[in-house]
Design a protein around this motif. Structure first.
Motif, PDB file in Angstrom:
ATOM      1  N   SER A  44       1.048  -1.252   0.091  1.00 26.60           N
ATOM      2  CA  SER A  44       0.047  -0.028   0.179  1.00 26.60           C
ATOM      3  C   SER A  44       0.859   1.214   0.239  1.00 26.60           C
ATOM      4  O   SER A  44       0.264   2.171  -0.166  1.00 26.60           O
ATOM      5  CB  SER A  44      -0.943  -0.092   1.244  1.00 26.60           C
ATOM      6  N   TYR A  45       2.236   1.242   0.043  1.00 24.90           N
ATOM      7  CA  TYR A  45       3.052   2.189   0.163  1.00 24.90           C
ATOM      8  C   TYR A  45       3.996   2.380  -1.203  1.00 24.90           C
ATOM      9  O   TYR A  45       3.925   1.425  -1.921  1.00 24.90           O
ATOM     10  CB  TYR A  45       3.998   2.101   1.314  1.00 24.90           C
ATOM     11  N   ALA A  46       4.643   3.625  -1.166  1.00 24.77           N
ATOM     12  CA  ALA A  46       5.371   3.692  -2.470  1.00 24.77           C
ATOM     13  C   ALA A  46       7.005   3.450  -2.312  1.00 24.77           C
ATOM     14  O   ALA A  46       7.565   3.389  -1.172  1.00 24.77           O
ATOM     15  CB  ALA A  46       5.446   5.290  -2.686  1.00 24.77           C
ATOM     16  N   ALA A  47       7.395   2.829  -3.109  1.00 27.40           N
ATOM     17  CA  ALA A  47       9.163   2.558  -3.049  1.00 27.40           C
ATOM     18  C   ALA A  47       9.420   2.889  -4.266  1.00 27.40           C
ATOM     19  O   ALA A  47       9.904   2.286  -5.280  1.00 27.40           O
ATOM     20  CB  ALA A  47       8.954   0.974  -3.026  1.00 27.40           C
ATOM     21  N   PRO A  48       9.778   4.325  -4.156  1.00 32.41           N
ATOM     22  CA  PRO A  48      10.260   5.019  -5.751  1.00 32.41           C
ATOM     23  C   PRO A  48      11.704   4.859  -5.599  1.00 32.41           C
ATOM     24  O   PRO A  48      12.602   4.592  -4.916  1.00 32.41           O
ATOM     25  CB  PRO A  48       9.845   6.433  -5.286  1.00 32.41           C
ATOM     26  N   LEU A  49      12.031   5.073  -7.146  1.00 29.53           N
ATOM     27  CA  LEU A  49      13.377   5.012  -7.412  1.00 29.53           C
ATOM     28  C   LEU A  49      14.316   5.930  -6.619  1.00 29.53           C
ATOM     29  O   LEU A  49      15.714   5.783  -5.960  1.00 29.53           O
ATOM     30  CB  LEU A  49      13.659   5.388  -8.785  1.00 29.53           C
ATOM     31  N   ALA A  50      14.013   7.215  -5.975  1.00 32.34           N
ATOM     32  CA  ALA A  50      14.795   8.050  -5.335  1.00 32.34           C
ATOM     33  C   ALA A  50      15.058   7.526  -4.242  1.00 32.34           C
ATOM     34  O   ALA A  50      16.148   7.740  -3.471  1.00 32.34           O
ATOM     35  CB  ALA A  50      13.864   9.424  -5.187  1.00 32.34           C
ATOM     36  N   ALA A  51      13.946   6.848  -3.376  1.00 32.04           N
ATOM     37  CA  ALA A  51      14.293   6.243  -2.142  1.00 32.04           C
ATOM     38  C   ALA A  51      15.341   5.073  -2.261  1.00 32.04           C
ATOM     39  O   ALA A  51      16.102   4.948  -1.310  1.00 32.04           O
ATOM     40  CB  ALA A  51      12.792   5.731  -1.632  1.00 32.04           C
ATOM     41  N   TYR A  52      15.200   4.428  -3.336  1.00 38.84           N
ATOM     42  CA  TYR A  52      16.025   3.007  -3.470  1.00 38.84           C
ATOM     43  C   TYR A  52      17.442   3.572  -3.602  1.00 38.84           C
ATOM     44  O   TYR A  52      18.438   3.301  -3.090  1.00 38.84           O
ATOM     45  CB  TYR A  52      15.748   2.152  -4.735  1.00 38.84           C
TER      46      TYR A  52
ATOM     47  N   LEU B  10      20.973   2.976  -1.374  1.00 39.54           N
ATOM     48  CA  LEU B  10      22.308   2.453  -1.770  1.00 39.54           C
ATOM     49  C   LEU B  10      23.519   3.369  -1.432  1.00 39.54           C
ATOM     50  O   LEU B  10      24.366   3.120  -0.830  1.00 39.54           O
ATOM     51  CB  LEU B  10      22.563   2.557  -3.537  1.00 39.54           C
ATOM     52  N   ASP B  11      23.077   4.997  -1.602  1.00 43.13           N
ATOM     53  CA  ASP B  11      24.189   5.915  -1.074  1.00 43.13           C
ATOM     54  C   ASP B  11      24.515   5.759   0.365  1.00 43.13           C
ATOM     55  O   ASP B  11      25.590   5.551   0.572  1.00 43.13           O
ATOM     56  CB  ASP B  11      23.512   7.408  -1.345  1.00 43.13           C
ATOM     57  N   VAL B  12      23.621   5.668   1.168  1.00 39.40           N
ATOM     58  CA  VAL B  12      23.732   5.496   2.447  1.00 39.40           C
ATOM     59  C   VAL B  12      24.494   4.366   3.034  1.00 39.40           C
ATOM     60  O   VAL B  12      24.909   4.222   4.190  1.00 39.40           O
ATOM     61  CB  VAL B  12      22.594   5.890   3.592  1.00 39.40           C
TER      62      VAL B  12
ATOM     63  N   TRP C 153      15.387  -5.062  -1.489  1.00 39.60           N
ATOM     64  CA  TRP C 153      14.428  -3.875  -0.922  1.00 39.60           C
ATOM     65  C   TRP C 153      13.246  -3.711  -1.747  1.00 39.60           C
ATOM     66  O   TRP C 153      13.181  -3.911  -2.831  1.00 39.60           O
ATOM     67  CB  TRP C 153      15.472  -2.528  -1.116  1.00 39.60           C
ATOM     68  N   PRO C 154      12.189  -3.176  -1.121  1.00 34.39           N
ATOM     69  CA  PRO C 154      11.797  -2.723   0.202  1.00 34.39           C
ATOM     70  C   PRO C 154      11.237  -3.725   0.870  1.00 34.39           C
ATOM     71  O   PRO C 154      10.521  -3.264   1.968  1.00 34.39           O
ATOM     72  CB  PRO C 154      10.969  -1.780  -0.055  1.00 34.39           C
TER      73      PRO C 154
END
Length: 269
Positions: A31-39, A43-45, A227-228
Motif C-alpha cells: 500500500s506504500y510507495a517504493a520509488p527510485l529516489a528512495a532506493y 544505496l548511497d547510505v 529492498w523494500p
C-alpha cells in the motif's frame, strides 16, 4: 580485475508506487510507495554504488515502471523483467529484446512460488534460452521445495545463465530441495543470490550460504538486498547487508563487487 576497484552492487531490489496496474488476484500488493529516489538513497547510505531492479511479481509483465526507472539512472542501474509466458514469441522477440537490452535489461524472472513449473525443456522455451544466451541475459528463478526436482532436470541443459533467487528459499523440511539447489549451483552457468535471509526459517539461509562456500562456489554468488522487503518491511538495509557480509566472510568483497559486475555485464567505471 582488482577487488579494490570493483563497485559494490545490490543485485535485487524493487521499485513501485500505489495505483499501478496489478495482476489478477495478486498474493500481495504493498500500500506504500517504493520509488527510485528512495532506493538510490538506500544505496548511497549503505555504500552501494549500483543496483539491479527486478520486476515485482504483483505488477506482472507490464515492465513500464521499471523501464522508466532504468532510464533515470542508466549508468547505475540494470533490470530484470517479467514476461507473459503465454506469449513468449512476441514478448521475447529478437527485436524487442534488443530494445530492452539497450535500456539496461539483463534478465527475465520466473517467480514460481505457488505456480506450476513451465515446460522449460520444450522447443519454445529452448528458443527463449538461446535468445537469452545470445544477449548475455540470465533466467532468474524464485522457487521452493519440491519445485526444485522438476527444475533440476529442466535446467541441466538450459542454454543461458541461470540465477537462483534467495538461496533457493531453503527449508528444514526440504533437505532434498537443498541438495538439488547445490547441484544446480555447481554448474558453471548457475549463480545464486545471497538474499532474502528473512524469507527462510531462522538459520536456513546462513546454512545454505555456508554450504555454497564450502562447495567452492563463491565465484558465482551475488548479494541482493530485496529492498523494500515486501511483507517484511521491518527489515533494515544496513542490517541485511551486515548479515550477508558476515555470512560470506573473506569472500564478501568478491561477491558484492567482482561477481555482480560479471553477472550483469558491467565494466568498471
Amino acid at each position: 580485475m582488482s577487488n579494490a576497484l570493483a563497485p559494490h552492487i545490490d543485485t535485487h531490489a524493487h521499485v513501485f508506487e500505489p495505483g499501478l496496474a496489478t495482476v489478477a488476484q495478486p498474493r500481495y500488493v504493498p500500500s506504500y510507495a517504493a520509488p527510485l529516489a528512495a532506493y538510490l538513497e538506500q544505496l548511497d547510505v549503505n555504500g552501494m554504488q549500483r543496483g539491479v531492479l527486478v520486476q515485482p511479481s504483483f505488477l506482472g509483465s507490464d515492465n513500464s515502471y521499471l523501464l522508466a526507472a532504468l532510464a533515470q539512472a542508466p549508468d547505475r542501474l540494470r533490470g530484470v523483467i517479467v514476461v507473459d509466458t503465454a506469449h513468449l514469441e512476441s514478448e521475447l522477440s529478437e527485436e524487442r529484446m534488443a530494445r530492452l537490452d539497450a535500456s539496461g535489461v539483463r534478465g527475465m524472472r520466473l517467480n514460481l512460488v505457488g505456480a506450476a513449473v513451465p515446460a522449460l525443456q520444450s522447443a519454445e522455451w529452448q528458443i527463449v534460452g538461446e535468445r537469452l544466451a545470445a544477449l548475455g541475459w540470465h533466467l532468474e528463478i524464485q522457487a521452493a521445495g519440491a519445485q526444485w526436482e522438476a527444475l533440476e532436470s529442466a535446467l541441466t541443459a538450459w542454454p543461458s545463465t541461470v540465477v537462483i533467487d534467495h538461496l533457493g528459499l531453503p527449508s528444514p523440511d526440504e533437505r532434498d530441495a537443498k541438495r538439488r539447489v547445490l547441484r544446480l549451483a555447481s554448474r558453471i552457468n548457475t549463480w545464486v543470490k545471497v538474499s532474502g535471509f528473512y524469507r527462510s526459517q531462522p538459520g536456513e539461509a546462513l546454512s545454505m550460504t555456508s554450504a555454497l562456500r564450502s562447495a567452492g562456489l563463491t565465484e558465482r554468488l551475488v548479494f541482493g538486498s530485496d529492498w523494500p522487503f515486501t511483507r517484511f518491511e521491518d527489515q533494515r538495509y544496513a542490517d541485511l547487508k551486515c548479515r550477508a557480509v558476515e555470512a560470506l566472510g573473506d569472500d564478501a568483497e568478491r561477491v558484492l563487487g567482482q561477481n555482480a559486475l560479471r553477472l550483469m555485464g558491467w565494466g568498471i567505471g
